[in-house]
Motif scaffolding. Structure first.
Motif, PDB file in Angstrom:
ATOM      1  N   CYS A   1      37.171  42.927  37.493  1.00 16.11           N
ATOM      2  CA  CYS A   1      37.151  43.021  38.951  1.00 16.11           C
ATOM      3  C   CYS A   1      38.029  44.203  39.374  1.00 16.11           C
ATOM      4  O   CYS A   1      39.191  44.293  38.958  1.00 16.11           O
ATOM      5  CB  CYS A   1      37.647  41.731  39.585  1.00 16.11           C
ATOM      6  SG  CYS A   1      37.556  41.778  41.381  1.00 16.11           S
TER       7      CYS A   1
ATOM      8  N   CYS B   1      39.607  44.877  41.944  1.00 19.80           N
ATOM      9  CA  CYS B   1      40.764  44.602  42.800  1.00 19.80           C
ATOM     10  C   CYS B   1      42.031  44.407  41.967  1.00 19.80           C
ATOM     11  O   CYS B   1      43.133  44.437  42.500  1.00 19.80           O
ATOM     12  CB  CYS B   1      40.516  43.396  43.698  1.00 19.80           C
ATOM     13  SG  CYS B   1      40.997  41.826  42.980  1.00 19.80           S
TER      14      CYS B   1
ATOM     15  N   CYS C   1      42.565  41.642  40.053  1.00 19.76           N
ATOM     16  CA  CYS C   1      42.905  40.215  39.953  1.00 19.76           C
ATOM     17  C   CYS C   1      42.791  39.695  38.515  1.00 19.76           C
ATOM     18  O   CYS C   1      43.235  38.593  38.217  1.00 19.76           O
ATOM     19  CB  CYS C   1      42.027  39.384  40.884  1.00 19.76           C
ATOM     20  SG  CYS C   1      40.290  39.308  40.397  1.00 19.76           S
TER      21      CYS C   1
ATOM     22  N   ARG D   1      32.172  38.498  45.625  1.00 18.12           N
ATOM     23  CA  ARG D   1      32.704  37.268  45.029  1.00 18.12           C
ATOM     24  C   ARG D   1      32.913  36.234  46.124  1.00 18.12           C
ATOM     25  O   ARG D   1      33.592  36.495  47.105  1.00 18.12           O
ATOM     26  CB  ARG D   1      34.035  37.546  44.322  1.00 18.12           C
ATOM     27  CG  ARG D   1      33.902  38.463  43.129  1.00 18.12           C
ATOM     28  CD  ARG D   1      35.120  38.343  42.250  1.00 18.12           C
ATOM     29  NE  ARG D   1      35.154  37.038  41.619  1.00 18.12           N
ATOM     30  CZ  ARG D   1      36.287  36.401  41.280  1.00 18.12           C
ATOM     31  NH1 ARG D   1      37.448  36.945  41.533  1.00 18.12           N
ATOM     32  NH2 ARG D   1      36.236  35.227  40.705  1.00 18.12           N
TER      33      ARG D   1
ATOM     34  N   CYS E   1      39.290  36.201  44.625  1.00 20.62           N
ATOM     35  CA  CYS E   1      39.758  37.327  45.442  1.00 20.62           C
ATOM     36  C   CYS E   1      38.788  37.712  46.559  1.00 20.62           C
ATOM     37  O   CYS E   1      39.126  38.500  47.420  1.00 20.62           O
ATOM     38  CB  CYS E   1      40.012  38.529  44.538  1.00 20.62           C
ATOM     39  SG  CYS E   1      38.507  39.139  43.742  1.00 20.62           S
TER      40      CYS E   1
ATOM     41  N   SER F   1      36.366  39.687  46.605  1.00 19.22           N
ATOM     42  CA  SER F   1      36.060  41.123  46.643  1.00 19.22           C
ATOM     43  C   SER F   1      34.603  41.367  46.994  1.00 19.22           C
ATOM     44  O   SER F   1      33.716  40.630  46.560  1.00 19.22           O
ATOM     45  CB  SER F   1      36.343  41.766  45.281  1.00 19.22           C
ATOM     46  OG  SER F   1      37.719  41.956  45.108  1.00 19.22           O
TER      47      SER F   1
HETATM   48 ZN   LIG Z   1      39.299  40.490  42.140  1.00 20.20          ZN
END
Ligand SMILES: [Zn+2]
Length: 113
Positions: A57, A59, A61, A95, A99, A101
């Motif tokens: 991911c 981001c 995470c 998602r 998170c 995202s």
């Molecule tokens: Zn994430």
């Protein structure tokens, strides 16, 4: 034969530049990668038929995202491999858990929504 060689050199150069610019590069594998490196989009399949893609991911995470590409799956992602091994994915990745995202992958770049 010469042309193939030249194309490989151009692709290798393109990969370097894309990686330097922080773009995601495609990696074709025939089984689930044990370790998913960030900056890579793994396409898992056999005989030129992609089953799914996996990526960390973006981001940060730590989750591994799996995107189904096999016929009949919903949603189903498709990808385009570009000359420098960057990829574009369709549709966007969203998602619903964790998170949350939501982003597009275009030319190996993460475009947040
Ligand atoms: Zn994430």
């Amino acid at each position: 034969m010469m042309l193939g060689k030249t194309q490989n050199i151009i692709r290798a150069l393109g990969r370097r530049i894309a990686a330097w610019r922080g773009r995601h590069l495609v990696s074709f594998v025939d089984e689930d990668p044990e370790q998913v490196e960030s900056g890579k989009i793994y396409v898992i399949g056999e005989g030129g038929h992609p089953w799914y893609a996996a990526m960390a991911c973006p981001c940060g995470c730590g989750e591994t995202l799996k995107l189904a590409m096999i016929e009949g799956s919903r949603p189903r992602w498709s990808f385009v491999r570009h000359w420098d091994d960057t990829v574009s994915l369709k549709p966007s990745v969203w998602r619903k858990v964790g998170c949350k995202s939501h982003f597009w992958v275009r030319d190996g770049r993460i475009d947040w929504c």
